[in-house]
Design a protein around this motif. Structure first.
Motif, short mmCIF file in Angstrom:
data_model
loop_
_atom_site.label_atom_id
_atom_site.label_comp_id
_atom_site.label_asym_id
_atom_site.label_seq_id
_atom_site.Cartn_x
_atom_site.Cartn_y
_atom_site.Cartn_z
N TYR A 25 -15.12 100.64 -12.92
CA TYR A 25 -16.51 100.75 -13.36
C TYR A 25 -17.12 99.36 -13.43
O TYR A 25 -16.56 98.46 -14.04
CB TYR A 25 -16.60 101.39 -14.76
CG TYR A 25 -16.11 102.80 -14.82
CD1 TYR A 25 -16.97 103.85 -14.55
CD2 TYR A 25 -14.79 103.08 -15.14
CE1 TYR A 25 -16.52 105.16 -14.60
CE2 TYR A 25 -14.33 104.38 -15.20
CZ TYR A 25 -15.20 105.42 -14.93
OH TYR A 25 -14.75 106.71 -14.97
N GLY A 26 -18.30 99.18 -12.81
CA GLY A 26 -18.98 97.90 -12.86
C GLY A 26 -18.24 96.83 -12.07
O GLY A 26 -17.61 95.95 -12.64
N SER A 27 -18.35 96.89 -10.75
CA SER A 27 -17.60 95.95 -9.91
C SER A 27 -17.98 94.49 -10.14
O SER A 27 -17.16 93.60 -9.97
CB SER A 27 -17.77 96.31 -8.44
OG SER A 27 -19.14 96.31 -8.08
N ALA A 28 -19.20 94.24 -10.58
CA ALA A 28 -19.60 92.87 -10.95
C ALA A 28 -19.72 92.75 -12.47
O ALA A 28 -19.13 91.86 -13.07
CB ALA A 28 -20.92 92.48 -10.29
N ILE A 29 -20.50 93.66 -13.09
CA ILE A 29 -20.75 93.56 -14.53
C ILE A 29 -20.59 94.91 -15.19
O ILE A 29 -21.14 95.91 -14.74
CB ILE A 29 -22.17 93.03 -14.81
CG1 ILE A 29 -22.33 91.63 -14.23
CG2 ILE A 29 -22.48 93.04 -16.31
CD1 ILE A 29 -23.77 91.13 -14.24
N PHE A 30 -19.85 94.93 -16.29
CA PHE A 30 -19.78 96.08 -17.17
C PHE A 30 -20.23 95.62 -18.55
O PHE A 30 -19.63 94.72 -19.13
CB PHE A 30 -18.35 96.64 -17.26
CG PHE A 30 -18.23 97.85 -18.15
CD1 PHE A 30 -18.36 99.12 -17.63
CD2 PHE A 30 -17.97 97.70 -19.51
CE1 PHE A 30 -18.25 100.24 -18.45
CE2 PHE A 30 -17.87 98.81 -20.34
CZ PHE A 30 -18.00 100.08 -19.81
N ALA A 31 -21.32 96.19 -19.06
CA ALA A 31 -21.86 95.80 -20.37
C ALA A 31 -22.03 97.04 -21.23
O ALA A 31 -22.64 98.02 -20.81
CB ALA A 31 -23.19 95.08 -20.20
N ASN A 32 -21.49 96.97 -22.47
CA ASN A 32 -21.51 98.12 -23.36
C ASN A 32 -21.93 97.69 -24.77
O ASN A 32 -21.40 96.71 -25.29
CB ASN A 32 -20.11 98.75 -23.40
CG ASN A 32 -20.08 100.04 -24.19
OD1 ASN A 32 -21.07 100.51 -24.71
ND2 ASN A 32 -18.89 100.62 -24.27
N ALA A 33 -22.89 98.39 -25.33
CA ALA A 33 -23.31 98.21 -26.73
C ALA A 33 -23.80 96.80 -27.04
O ALA A 33 -23.57 96.28 -28.13
CB ALA A 33 -22.19 98.62 -27.68
N LEU A 34 -24.50 96.17 -26.09
CA LEU A 34 -25.07 94.85 -26.34
C LEU A 34 -26.39 95.00 -27.10
O LEU A 34 -27.13 95.95 -26.88
CB LEU A 34 -25.35 94.11 -25.03
CG LEU A 34 -24.14 93.75 -24.17
CD1 LEU A 34 -24.60 93.02 -22.92
CD2 LEU A 34 -23.14 92.91 -24.93
N LYS A 35 -26.67 94.03 -27.96
CA LYS A 35 -27.96 94.00 -28.64
C LYS A 35 -29.06 93.58 -27.67
O LYS A 35 -30.16 94.09 -27.72
CB LYS A 35 -27.92 93.03 -29.82
CG LYS A 35 -27.02 93.48 -30.94
CD LYS A 35 -26.93 92.43 -32.03
CE LYS A 35 -25.79 92.78 -32.96
NZ LYS A 35 -25.00 91.64 -33.32
N LYS A 36 -28.73 92.64 -26.77
CA LYS A 36 -29.71 92.15 -25.80
C LYS A 36 -29.00 91.74 -24.52
O LYS A 36 -27.95 91.11 -24.56
CB LYS A 36 -30.49 90.97 -26.37
CG LYS A 36 -31.59 90.48 -25.44
CD LYS A 36 -32.48 89.46 -26.09
CE LYS A 36 -33.62 89.11 -25.16
NZ LYS A 36 -34.54 88.17 -25.78
N LEU A 37 -29.64 92.09 -23.39
CA LEU A 37 -29.11 91.72 -22.08
C LEU A 37 -30.27 91.25 -21.21
O LEU A 37 -31.29 91.92 -21.10
CB LEU A 37 -28.45 92.93 -21.41
CG LEU A 37 -28.02 92.74 -19.96
CD1 LEU A 37 -26.86 91.75 -19.87
CD2 LEU A 37 -27.63 94.07 -19.34
N VAL A 38 -30.09 90.07 -20.60
CA VAL A 38 -31.05 89.54 -19.64
C VAL A 38 -30.29 89.24 -18.35
O VAL A 38 -29.35 88.43 -18.36
CB VAL A 38 -31.75 88.26 -20.16
CG1 VAL A 38 -32.68 87.69 -19.11
CG2 VAL A 38 -32.50 88.55 -21.46
N LEU A 39 -30.69 89.89 -17.25
CA LEU A 39 -30.12 89.63 -15.92
C LEU A 39 -31.28 89.23 -15.01
O LEU A 39 -32.11 90.08 -14.66
CB LEU A 39 -29.43 90.86 -15.35
CG LEU A 39 -28.21 91.42 -16.05
CD1 LEU A 39 -27.73 92.70 -15.37
CD2 LEU A 39 -27.10 90.38 -16.07
N THR A 40 -31.37 87.96 -14.65
CA THR A 40 -32.47 87.52 -13.79
C THR A 40 -31.98 86.60 -12.69
O THR A 40 -31.10 85.76 -12.89
CB THR A 40 -33.58 86.78 -14.59
OG1 THR A 40 -33.01 85.67 -15.26
CG2 THR A 40 -34.24 87.70 -15.60
N ASN A 41 -32.57 86.79 -11.50
CA ASN A 41 -32.31 85.93 -10.34
C ASN A 41 -30.83 85.83 -9.99
O ASN A 41 -30.31 84.74 -9.75
CB ASN A 41 -32.89 84.53 -10.57
CG ASN A 41 -34.39 84.54 -10.59
OD1 ASN A 41 -35.03 84.95 -9.62
ND2 ASN A 41 -34.97 84.13 -11.71
#
Length: 181
Positions: free
Chosen positions: A111-127
């Motif tokens: 699951y999530g070959s690059a990124i797996f994120a679970n139950a984060l308060k804040k997520l920023v994915l840019t550029n």
């Protein structure tokens, strides 16, 4: 403990430790049967700039595993890394993650070959650039129960998965995705 093949920062103190890594290369690091093939950070303020991680391996987060940490990652290159379960490059659970101007190529996970994120308060994915990553089940970027997320100006190129090749969003409560993705 099997965490962090090269670096493990586990908070057992009354204050939050800080970990900063700049201009570094990690190659062939492994976390045997656990998390963070190259880097593991738990309850930590973690900043990384201009790092490359190649050929890492772990059960989760083959390159980087972040547990309840506040993390700012810029100019990362993660290639040819494999997680047996989640997070072919990065696994993030709880805390906050800002990830910008980074490259993810030829990584794999269930699951999530690059990124797996679970139950984060804040997520920023840019550029960020995601290319030729493979998930056995779901997506290159797999998000689960994120409170607040900004996904902007990312490029997804030739990623593969059984379902949802590029991006899987499950229960993100406040999500902004721009037309730049």
């Amino acid at each position: 403990s099997g965490y962090g093949g090269a670096i493990a920062c586990e908070n057992q103190l009354t204050f939050k430790p800080r970990l900063r890594i700049i201009n570094s290369l990690f190659d062939g690091d492994k976390s045997v049967n656990n998390a963070g093939g190259a880097i593991f950070a738990q309850l930590t303020e973690f900043n990384a700039t201009n790092i490359s991680i190649h050929n890492s391996n772990a059960r989760v987060g083959s390159a980087v595993a972040l547990i309840d940490s506040i993390s700012q990652l810029n100019d990362l290159t993660i290639v040819n890394s494999t997680a047996a379960s989640e997070g072919g490059a990065i696994f993030a659970l709880y805390g906050e993650l800002s990830l910008t101007h980074s490259i993810f190529e030829n990584n794999s996970a269930n699951y999530g070959s690059a990124i797996f994120a679970n139950a984060l308060k804040k997520l920023v994915l840019t550029n960020n650039y995601f290319s030729n990553n493979h998930a056995d089940q779901f997506g290159c970027v797999y998000l689960l129960a994120i409170d607040d997320a900004i996904i902007d100006l990312n490029i997804y190129d030739d990623n593969t998965a059984l379902d949802d090749n590029d991006f899987v969003n499950t229960n993100v409560f406040n999500l902004f995705i721009s037309d730049g993705n």
